[in-house]
Design an enzyme around this catalytic site. Sequence first.
Site, PDB file in Angstrom:
ATOM      1  N   TYR A  53     -15.048   4.885  -2.363  1.00  0.00           N
ATOM      2  CA  TYR A  53     -14.060   5.065  -1.299  1.00  0.00           C
ATOM      3  C   TYR A  53     -14.742   5.437   0.027  1.00  0.00           C
ATOM      4  O   TYR A  53     -15.714   6.189   0.047  1.00  0.00           O
ATOM      5  CB  TYR A  53     -13.053   6.173  -1.642  1.00  0.00           C
ATOM      6  CG  TYR A  53     -12.128   5.880  -2.803  1.00  0.00           C
ATOM      7  CD1 TYR A  53     -11.989   4.602  -3.335  1.00  0.00           C
ATOM      8  CD2 TYR A  53     -11.373   6.900  -3.376  1.00  0.00           C
ATOM      9  CE1 TYR A  53     -11.130   4.356  -4.397  1.00  0.00           C
ATOM     10  CE2 TYR A  53     -10.509   6.666  -4.438  1.00  0.00           C
ATOM     11  CZ  TYR A  53     -10.404   5.387  -4.951  1.00  0.00           C
ATOM     12  OH  TYR A  53      -9.560   5.154  -6.005  1.00  0.00           O
ATOM     13  N   LEU A 207       3.214   5.389  -4.426  1.00  0.00           N
ATOM     14  CA  LEU A 207       4.189   5.155  -3.353  1.00  0.00           C
ATOM     15  C   LEU A 207       4.144   3.696  -2.903  1.00  0.00           C
ATOM     16  O   LEU A 207       4.644   3.364  -1.821  1.00  0.00           O
ATOM     17  CB  LEU A 207       3.892   6.097  -2.174  1.00  0.00           C
ATOM     18  CG  LEU A 207       3.862   7.587  -2.528  1.00  0.00           C
ATOM     19  CD1 LEU A 207       3.470   8.437  -1.320  1.00  0.00           C
ATOM     20  CD2 LEU A 207       5.207   8.030  -3.090  1.00  0.00           C
ATOM     21  N   ARG A 226      -0.226   1.983   6.917  1.00  0.00           N
ATOM     22  CA  ARG A 226      -1.142   1.183   6.104  1.00  0.00           C
ATOM     23  C   ARG A 226      -0.675  -0.266   5.923  1.00  0.00           C
ATOM     24  O   ARG A 226      -1.437  -1.205   6.132  1.00  0.00           O
ATOM     25  CB  ARG A 226      -1.333   1.841   4.738  1.00  0.00           C
ATOM     26  CG  ARG A 226      -2.271   1.055   3.848  1.00  0.00           C
ATOM     27  CD  ARG A 226      -2.228   1.529   2.417  1.00  0.00           C
ATOM     28  NE  ARG A 226      -3.135   2.656   2.201  1.00  0.00           N
ATOM     29  CZ  ARG A 226      -3.398   3.150   0.983  1.00  0.00           C
ATOM     30  NH1 ARG A 226      -2.807   2.654  -0.074  1.00  0.00           N
ATOM     31  NH2 ARG A 226      -4.235   4.160   0.857  1.00  0.00           N
ATOM     32  N   THR A 283      -2.259  10.686   4.776  1.00  0.00           N
ATOM     33  CA  THR A 283      -3.138  10.575   5.945  1.00  0.00           C
ATOM     34  C   THR A 283      -2.837  11.657   6.985  1.00  0.00           C
ATOM     35  O   THR A 283      -3.567  11.769   7.966  1.00  0.00           O
ATOM     36  CB  THR A 283      -2.973   9.190   6.620  1.00  0.00           C
ATOM     37  OG1 THR A 283      -1.593   9.019   7.002  1.00  0.00           O
ATOM     38  CG2 THR A 283      -3.377   8.063   5.697  1.00  0.00           C
ATOM     39  N   GLN A 287       2.666  14.616   5.729  1.00  0.00           N
ATOM     40  CA  GLN A 287       2.922  13.824   4.516  1.00  0.00           C
ATOM     41  C   GLN A 287       2.715  14.681   3.267  1.00  0.00           C
ATOM     42  O   GLN A 287       3.432  14.546   2.281  1.00  0.00           O
ATOM     43  CB  GLN A 287       2.010  12.591   4.471  1.00  0.00           C
ATOM     44  CG  GLN A 287       2.312  11.573   5.562  1.00  0.00           C
ATOM     45  CD  GLN A 287       1.417  10.338   5.480  1.00  0.00           C
ATOM     46  OE1 GLN A 287       0.497  10.268   4.672  1.00  0.00           O
ATOM     47  NE2 GLN A 287       1.688   9.376   6.348  1.00  0.00           N
TER      48      GLN A 287
HETATM   49  P1  NAP Z   1      -0.084   5.387  -2.344  1.00  0.00           P
HETATM   50  O1  NAP Z   1      -0.240   6.797  -2.759  1.00  0.00           O
HETATM   51  O2  NAP Z   1       0.919   4.533  -3.014  1.00  0.00           O
HETATM   52  O3  NAP Z   1       0.210   5.307  -0.780  1.00  0.00           O
HETATM   53  C1  NAP Z   1      -0.557   6.039   0.120  1.00  0.00           C
HETATM   54  C2  NAP Z   1      -0.054   5.790   1.540  1.00  0.00           C
HETATM   55  O4  NAP Z   1       1.303   6.192   1.640  1.00  0.00           O
HETATM   56  C3  NAP Z   1      -0.814   6.614   2.554  1.00  0.00           C
HETATM   57  O5  NAP Z   1      -1.916   5.886   3.024  1.00  0.00           O
HETATM   58  C4  NAP Z   1       0.217   6.850   3.631  1.00  0.00           C
HETATM   59  O6  NAP Z   1       0.253   5.720   4.482  1.00  0.00           O
HETATM   60  C5  NAP Z   1       1.537   6.768   2.895  1.00  0.00           C
HETATM   61  N1  NAP Z   1       2.187   8.067   2.684  1.00  0.00           N
HETATM   62  C6  NAP Z   1       1.875   9.000   1.764  1.00  0.00           C
HETATM   63  N2  NAP Z   1       2.749  10.020   1.827  1.00  0.00           N
HETATM   64  C7  NAP Z   1       3.633   9.715   2.797  1.00  0.00           C
HETATM   65  C8  NAP Z   1       4.769  10.370   3.323  1.00  0.00           C
HETATM   66  N3  NAP Z   1       5.195  11.534   2.846  1.00  0.00           N
HETATM   67  N4  NAP Z   1       5.452   9.780   4.348  1.00  0.00           N
HETATM   68  C9  NAP Z   1       5.063   8.579   4.842  1.00  0.00           C
HETATM   69  N5  NAP Z   1       3.983   7.907   4.371  1.00  0.00           N
HETATM   70  C10 NAP Z   1       3.271   8.473   3.366  1.00  0.00           C
HETATM   71  O7  NAP Z   1      -1.474   4.604  -2.453  1.00  0.00           O
HETATM   72  P2  NAP Z   1      -2.978   5.074  -2.631  1.00  0.00           P
HETATM   73  O8  NAP Z   1      -3.315   6.248  -1.770  1.00  0.00           O
HETATM   74  O9  NAP Z   1      -3.838   3.892  -2.467  1.00  0.00           O
HETATM   75  O10 NAP Z   1      -3.034   5.500  -4.146  1.00  0.00           O
HETATM   76  C11 NAP Z   1      -3.133   6.844  -4.527  1.00  0.00           C
HETATM   77  C12 NAP Z   1      -4.535   7.189  -4.958  1.00  0.00           C
HETATM   78  O11 NAP Z   1      -4.843   6.471  -6.161  1.00  0.00           O
HETATM   79  C13 NAP Z   1      -5.644   6.770  -3.990  1.00  0.00           C
HETATM   80  O12 NAP Z   1      -5.767   7.595  -2.881  1.00  0.00           O
HETATM   81  C14 NAP Z   1      -6.832   6.781  -4.914  1.00  0.00           C
HETATM   82  O13 NAP Z   1      -7.289   8.098  -5.103  1.00  0.00           O
HETATM   83  C15 NAP Z   1      -6.223   6.213  -6.189  1.00  0.00           C
HETATM   84  N6  NAP Z   1      -6.421   4.752  -6.373  1.00  0.00           N
HETATM   85  C16 NAP Z   1      -7.098   4.344  -7.478  1.00  0.00           C
HETATM   86  C17 NAP Z   1      -7.299   3.010  -7.733  1.00  0.00           C
HETATM   87  C18 NAP Z   1      -8.056   2.612  -8.966  1.00  0.00           C
HETATM   88  O14 NAP Z   1      -8.448   1.450  -9.111  1.00  0.00           O
HETATM   89  N7  NAP Z   1      -8.293   3.550  -9.879  1.00  0.00           N
HETATM   90  C19 NAP Z   1      -6.792   2.036  -6.854  1.00  0.00           C
HETATM   91  C20 NAP Z   1      -6.083   2.469  -5.741  1.00  0.00           C
HETATM   92  C21 NAP Z   1      -5.898   3.827  -5.510  1.00  0.00           C
HETATM   93  P3  NAP Z   1      -0.183   5.635   5.997  1.00  0.00           P
HETATM   94  O15 NAP Z   1      -1.564   5.211   5.923  1.00  0.00           O
HETATM   95  O16 NAP Z   1       0.726   4.571   6.489  1.00  0.00           O
HETATM   96  O17 NAP Z   1       0.016   6.960   6.635  1.00  0.00           O
END
Ligand code: NAP
Length: 314
Positions: A53, A207, A226, A283, A287
């Site tokens: 990352y 999310l 994002r 971010t 949030q």
């Molecule tokens: P997610 O949690 O579905 O979405 C994260 C995005 O949602 C943030 O970048 C932010 O977007 C927005 N967000 C979060 N809280 C919010 C709120 N309260 N209000 C408005 N917008 C909000 O996706 P993710 O971060 O990619 O997935 C979670 C974690 O899973 C990652 O950080 C990582 O640690 C892990 N991951 C693992 C894999 C794997 O292959 N194992 C793959 C992907 C992710 P903005 O940027 O628009 O602010």
Amino acid sequence: MQHRNLGTSGLRVSVVGLGTNNFGGRLDVNQTRAVVDRAIDAGITLFDTADMYGNRGGSEEQLGEVLGARRKDIVLATKFAAPMDDSGRKVGASRRWIMEAVEDSLRRLKTDWIDLYQLHFPDPLTPIEETLRALDDLISQGKVRYIGCSNLSAWRVVESQWVARDAETHRFVSCQEEYNILNRALEADMLPAMAEYGCGLLPYFPLASGLLTGKYKREAMPAGARLTDTPKFANREYVTERNWAMIEALEAFASKRGHTLLELAFAWILARPETSSVIAGATKPEQIDANVAAAGWELSADEVAELDRISGEG
Ligand code: NAP
């Protein structure tokens, strides 16, 4: 903040965790510090990162820099196996690479131990027994406390559990998999396998990269977000007609009960007994506040059944 065990292990984690794949990429170190500080203040204990990352190393480096003495108070999870350069050598799950990768992660994270060390992707070129034995040695050396996996198919998860039993090594106690109310593919094989073998679910994209936060509207994608700015995420089959229609139905379901779509996204995943912690990415500090508050809604069995109907899985 509530806590749950990670699968059938003794490791306790906050039900709202923090995903950190924005750190070291879209977020500079000061923005990361603001998010981490707020997360710790809000009672989040599980921090999930990976060596890859933040343009290969940036997320771990920023976490190492901002955590300081508070590192001992949190559960620090990272991962290995994704390519760390373009040579084809720094990749995979061989004993040789694991022993090097863990030292690199420990150095970047400025810590002596990793609480949860996860196999990020399957490595078809390395026997799983070799991977498990190397990870088992890291536990014996005190460099790692627990081990988990990610992105394995159900048969590979089951195989890994049996090989660990047979070889008398530690086993994977968690699986990190893509899961949210818009994408329930996990339920066919993986969730039953995980339940059978006591692996806790750490759902990624909980999310749907932000689509389930309520800030995206069909006609108006918010600037700086994002899915607006990063085609890599927007193209991951989330921004579709089917999902817009479902989001509108889910939003109506939530608001009828005095809740928001964001609260629904957390409540629905937490209603699954397999879920250990919802590692949502954030971010901005606001949030974090919203996500921690969102975990407060407990769905009734009737509400879960109605949501099954809305999401077409009932
Ligand atoms: P997610 O949690 O579905 O979405 C994260 C995005 O949602 C943030 O970048 C932010 O977007 C927005 N967000 C979060 N809280 C919010 C709120 N309260 N209000 C408005 N917008 C909000 O996706 P993710 O971060 O990619 O997935 C979670 C974690 O899973 C990652 O950080 C990582 O640690 C892990 N991951 C693992 C894999 C794997 O292959 N194992 C793959 C992907 C992710 P903005 O940027 O628009 O602010």
